[in-house]
Every structure is written in structure tokens, then in C-alpha cells.
Design a protein around this motif. Structure first.
Motif, mmCIF file in Angstrom:
data_model
loop_
_atom_site.group_PDB
_atom_site.id
_atom_site.type_symbol
_atom_site.label_atom_id
_atom_site.label_comp_id
_atom_site.label_asym_id
_atom_site.label_seq_id
_atom_site.Cartn_x
_atom_site.Cartn_y
_atom_site.Cartn_z
ATOM 1 N N TYR A 162 0.790 -1.215 0.000
ATOM 2 C CA TYR A 162 0.000 0.000 0.000
ATOM 3 C C TYR A 162 0.831 1.279 0.000
ATOM 4 C CZ TYR A 162 -3.620 -3.391 0.816
ATOM 5 O OH TYR A 162 -4.439 -4.471 0.718
ATOM 6 N N ALA A 163 1.437 1.511 -1.169
ATOM 7 C CA ALA A 163 1.956 2.850 -1.442
ATOM 8 C C ALA A 163 0.755 3.756 -1.677
ATOM 9 C CB ALA A 163 2.846 2.827 -2.680
ATOM 10 N N VAL A 164 0.801 4.951 -1.150
ATOM 11 C CA VAL A 164 -0.311 5.887 -1.352
ATOM 12 C C VAL A 164 0.242 7.256 -1.740
ATOM 13 C CG1 VAL A 164 -1.758 4.734 0.375
ATOM 14 C CG2 VAL A 164 -0.411 6.706 1.066
ATOM 15 N N ASP A 165 -0.544 7.975 -2.508
ATOM 16 C CA ASP A 165 -0.315 9.411 -2.609
ATOM 17 C C ASP A 165 -1.686 10.060 -2.570
ATOM 18 O OD1 ASP A 165 -1.366 9.447 -5.162
ATOM 19 O OD2 ASP A 165 0.490 9.988 -6.167
ATOM 20 N N LEU A 166 -1.763 11.306 -2.973
ATOM 21 C CA LEU A 166 -3.055 11.975 -2.815
ATOM 22 C C LEU A 166 -4.088 11.497 -3.833
ATOM 23 C CD1 LEU A 166 -1.916 15.604 -1.956
ATOM 24 C CD2 LEU A 166 -2.393 13.682 -0.452
ATOM 25 N N ARG A 167 -3.625 10.893 -4.932
ATOM 26 C CA ARG A 167 -4.561 10.481 -5.979
ATOM 27 C C ARG A 167 -5.124 9.097 -5.758
ATOM 28 N NH1 ARG A 167 -1.249 9.437 -10.308
ATOM 29 N NH2 ARG A 167 0.302 9.235 -8.668
ATOM 30 N N TYR A 168 -4.394 8.238 -5.071
ATOM 31 C CA TYR A 168 -4.844 6.858 -4.980
ATOM 32 C C TYR A 168 -4.391 6.254 -3.659
ATOM 33 C CZ TYR A 168 -0.318 4.513 -5.625
ATOM 34 O OH TYR A 168 0.951 4.042 -5.460
ATOM 35 N N GLY A 169 -5.026 5.141 -3.328
ATOM 36 C CA GLY A 169 -4.570 4.383 -2.164
ATOM 37 C C GLY A 169 -5.649 4.207 -1.117
ATOM 38 N N VAL A 170 -5.320 3.412 -0.138
ATOM 39 C CA VAL A 170 -6.266 3.021 0.903
ATOM 40 C C VAL A 170 -6.839 4.237 1.633
ATOM 41 C CG1 VAL A 170 -6.509 1.617 2.967
ATOM 42 C CG2 VAL A 170 -4.816 1.008 1.255
ATOM 43 N N LEU A 171 -5.977 5.192 1.973
ATOM 44 C CA LEU A 171 -6.451 6.333 2.755
ATOM 45 C C LEU A 171 -7.465 7.159 1.954
ATOM 46 C CD1 LEU A 171 -3.126 7.488 4.447
ATOM 47 C CD2 LEU A 171 -5.052 6.302 5.522
ATOM 48 N N VAL A 172 -7.159 7.378 0.673
ATOM 49 C CA VAL A 172 -8.086 8.139 -0.167
ATOM 50 C C VAL A 172 -9.407 7.394 -0.298
ATOM 51 C CG1 VAL A 172 -8.489 9.042 -2.492
ATOM 52 C CG2 VAL A 172 -6.264 9.310 -1.425
ATOM 53 N N ASP A 173 -9.337 6.063 -0.452
ATOM 54 C CA ASP A 173 -10.575 5.275 -0.570
ATOM 55 C C ASP A 173 -11.470 5.500 0.650
ATOM 56 O OD1 ASP A 173 -9.440 4.236 -2.830
ATOM 57 O OD2 ASP A 173 -9.102 2.228 -2.024
ATOM 58 N N ILE A 174 -10.881 5.407 1.831
ATOM 59 C CA ILE A 174 -11.678 5.558 3.053
ATOM 60 C C ILE A 174 -12.181 6.995 3.181
ATOM 61 C CG2 ILE A 174 -11.605 5.457 5.590
ATOM 62 C CD1 ILE A 174 -9.520 3.209 5.292
ATOM 63 N N ALA A 175 -11.283 7.948 2.943
ATOM 64 C CA ALA A 175 -11.665 9.360 3.091
ATOM 65 C C ALA A 175 -12.807 9.719 2.144
ATOM 66 C CB ALA A 175 -10.452 10.253 2.829
ATOM 67 N N ARG A 176 -12.728 9.251 0.911
ATOM 68 C CA ARG A 176 -13.786 9.586 -0.061
ATOM 69 C C ARG A 176 -15.122 9.000 0.356
ATOM 70 N NH1 ARG A 176 -12.232 8.207 -5.922
ATOM 71 N NH2 ARG A 176 -13.752 9.792 -6.482
ATOM 72 N N ARG A 177 -15.074 7.779 0.892
ATOM 73 C CA ARG A 177 -16.342 7.173 1.323
ATOM 74 C C ARG A 177 -16.961 7.976 2.453
ATOM 75 N NH1 ARG A 177 -14.206 1.135 0.760
ATOM 76 N NH2 ARG A 177 -13.910 1.434 -1.445
#
Ligand SMILES: NC(=O)c1ccc[n+]([C@@H]2O[C@H](COP(=O)([O-])OP(=O)(O)OC[C@H]3O[C@@H](n4cnc5c(N)ncnc54)[C@H](OP(=O)(O)O)[C@@H]3O)[C@@H](O)[C@H]2O)c1
Length: 302
Positions: A162-177
Motif C-alpha cells: 500500500y503505497a499511497v499518494d493523494l490520488r490513490y490508495g487506501v487512505l483516499v478510498d476511506i476518506a472519499r467514502r
């Protein structure tokens, strides 16, 4: 040379290689290889289908190779293509570049799922991949291991999760939901993440640790994040309620990255900083986010 350079990580890794090479002094060429050709200043982009041995044979010699090729995250169907990408391509590449050093991107999926209370898997834990995707990832490592043991290929298995940046990744998935008022799935109760820039930096510095037989390094952040706590964090930042569905599952894909941190230092950006950055990005309506990463899937199919 970066093989599989047109995906989420490749372009930023190519730029990092360019800057590192320029800072180091001696002139160096940076090759990026994928089927799709992109344009990046200072990068020689080569079109190549790595499944085709003849095309692989025509690639230029290169002493340092970063292996990122894989089927897109979230791919499903055509399991034979997944296996070909993860076992036939490694054979083509390892044979062609057996005299090179190679950082082979792999995944924490090769480990068993674990209860979060037990901490993450360590490099010497036996692999126990769940499902065909994860099994094929172990197959990728085994093919490179064969070439290391029989032909002296010096490589390192870069077990990333789970590499993440602001465009993709686990954290963005949760935050968007949470931002959209959608329920957050707790089937997989916890995860680790690492800032993509930190993962790229580790990848470059991993050349110094390539060996035959191969070395293994877990690459992720040093904190374990509970999905429920992450959702509650974003809910607080957005001043919105958060909803959940499914009871928290018992196990998750978790890695202990303390060996990499001891060898090369901890990631520069902490998980807490990442969460703040993602919250600010999503709140500001961050444009064109990539499709979800399916972090909550526990059956190894992604
Ligand atoms: N990002 C993560 O959090 C994460 C976590 C664990 C493991 N990994 C692994 O790390 C590696 C890099 O991650 P990523 O997120 O950048 O992957 P990605 O977005 O899926 O990119 C994969 C790359 O492989 C190329 N590719 C696919 N088939 C090819 C073929 N036949 N010949 C040549 N190139 C081909 C794709 O470009 P074209 O389609 O244009 O050829 C693309 O550049 C992957 O192997 C991934 O499995 C990533």
C-alpha cells in the motif's frame, strides 16, 4: 531501467532516478519500459511487451533494473494472464538481465493474513499466499530466486504494501467514502501504508542490498492503522458522521517494516501526516482520483 514504468509508481520513480543521477554527477541514462510510451523529460521511454521474449532481448543492457511490471491492481478475470505476467515475464527478464542488479517489486500478499493484535509479518515468516493473485506473486519471487541461485542474478524482493499518494490508495478510498456519506467496510480491519515518495526512495536505495540468494525487505509504514479509526479521523476532519457495514473481520494483510527502517531509516512522512494530507486533499475536492484499490478484499482475488 524501470520495467513496467507507466503505472501508478513508475513515472514518479523515473523522475526520482533522473534527479538522483543528476545529483550524483556522472552522466547516466534512465530507461523507462512499458507497452504504453509516456513522455518525461530526461527519460528514454521504450515500448516493449515484456511477455514477448524477442522484444525483451532487444532492450539495451543496463546494470541496475527496477522491476515494476504487473497486471493492474484491481484486475480480475483471465487468471492465466495474471500467472503469465507474474511468472513468464520474470523468466524473460531475469534471463535477459541476469548480470544486472534488480529490485523486484513484490507484495505483502505473499504472507498469511494476521490478527492485528499479533503485529505484521516479518521477512522470515513462511509465505502463505491466499488466492491465485497472491500465489502468482509468490511465483514471481520464486522465478527470480531460481535465476539468482542458478545464474547469480543479484536481486531484492521489495515486498510493498500500500503505497499511497493523494490520488490513490487506501487512505483516499476511506476518506472519499466518509466524505460521500457512504458506509466503510470493516471486513479487513487494519492496514499499513507508505507515502509513494518514501517507497520510491527505498526502492532506489535497495540496489545496495541486492544479493544472490535474494534479499527480502518488507516496505511499508511503521504504524498499523485500524480502518475504523481512520474513518473516524476523516469524519472528524470533515465534520460528518461515518457509517460502517460488516463487523470488523479477524485478520488483515499486515507487514512489519522494521528491518527496512533499521537498514535505511524510517519513512520521512509518517502515517499521521499522510492522513492529514489526504483529509485536506479530499476536503478540497482533489481532482480525478484513480479507481479504488480494493484494500478491503480478503480473498486474494485483486
Ligand atoms: N502500488 C502499490 O501500493 C503496490 C503494492 C504492492 C505491490 N505493488 C507492485 O509494485 C509494482 C508497481 O506498482 P504500480 O502501482 O505502479 O503498478 P501498476 O500501476 O499496476 O503498473 C504496472 C505497470 O506494468 C506495465 N505492464 C503491464 N503489462 C506489461 C507488459 N506485458 N509489458 C510491459 N509492461 C507491462 C504497465 O504499463 P502498460 O500497461 O502501459 O504496459 C504499468 O506500467 C507492481 O508490480 C505492483 O504489483 C504495488
Amino acid at each position: 531501467m524501470i520495467l513496467g514504468a507507466a503505472g501508478k509508481m513508475g513515472p514518479s520513480l523515473a523522475r526520482l532516478c533522473r534527479r538522483a543521477a543528476d545529483a550524483a554527477g556522472p552522466p547516466r541514462r534512465i530507461f523507462a519500459v512499458s507497452r504504453r510510451v509516456l513522455s518525461e523529460p530526461g527519460i528514454d521511454w521504450l515500448a516493449c511487451d515484456l511477455l514477448d521474449r524477442a522484444q525483451v532481448a532487444r532492450l539495451p543492457d543496463c546494470p541496475n533494473v527496477l522491476y515494476l511490471a504487473g497486471r493492474k491492481f484491481g484486475s480480475s478475470g483471465s487468471p492465466e494472464l495474471t500467472w503469465a505476467m507474474n511468472t513468464v515475464v520474470p523468466a524473460n527478464v531475469a534471463e535477459r538481465f541476469r548480470a544486472s542488479r534488480m529490485v523486484v517489486f513484490s507484495t505483502g500478499n505473499v504472507y498469511a493474513l494476521r490478527p492485528p493484535s499479533e503485529g505484521g509479518s516479518r521477512e522470515d515468516d513462511p509465505p502463505a499466499p491466499v488466492g491465485e493473485y497472491a500465489q502468482s506473486c509468490l511465483g514471481r519471487e520464486r522465478v527470480f530466486e531460481y535465476f539468482a541461485n542458478h545464474y547469480g542474478l543479484r536481486c531484492l524482493f521489495f515486498r510493498l504494501n500500500y503505497a499511497v499518494d493523494l490520488r490513490y490508495g487506501v487512505l483516499v478510498d476511506i476518506a472519499r467514502r466518509v466524505y460521500a456519506g457512504e458506509p466503510v467496510d470493516l471486513t479487513v480491519p487494519a492496514f499499513n501504508v507508505i507515502w509513494q515518495r518514501d517507497a520510491n526512495s527505498y526502492a532506489l536505495r535497495s540496489f545496495a542490498h541486492c544479493a544472490a540468494p535474494p534479499r527480502i525487505l518488507n516496505i511499508t509504514g511503521l504504524q498499523t492503522v485500524a480502518v475504523r479509526e481512520a474513518a473516524e479521523f476523516f469524519a472528524a476532519r470533515f465534520s460528518r458522521p461515518c457509517r460502517f457495514h460488516a463487523a470488523p473481520g479477524p485478520v488483515a494483510l499486515l507487514s512489519d517494516a522494521s528491518t527496512a527502517a533499521a537498514l535505511m531509516g524510517p519513512p520521512i512522512v509518517t502515517t499521521a501526516q499522510l492522513m492529514e494530507l489526504v483529509a485536506a486533499w479530499v476536503r478540497s475536492g482533489g481532482p480525478s482520483l484513480n479507481k479504488p484499490t480494493h484494500f478491503e478484499v480478503a480473498d486474494g482475488k485483486f
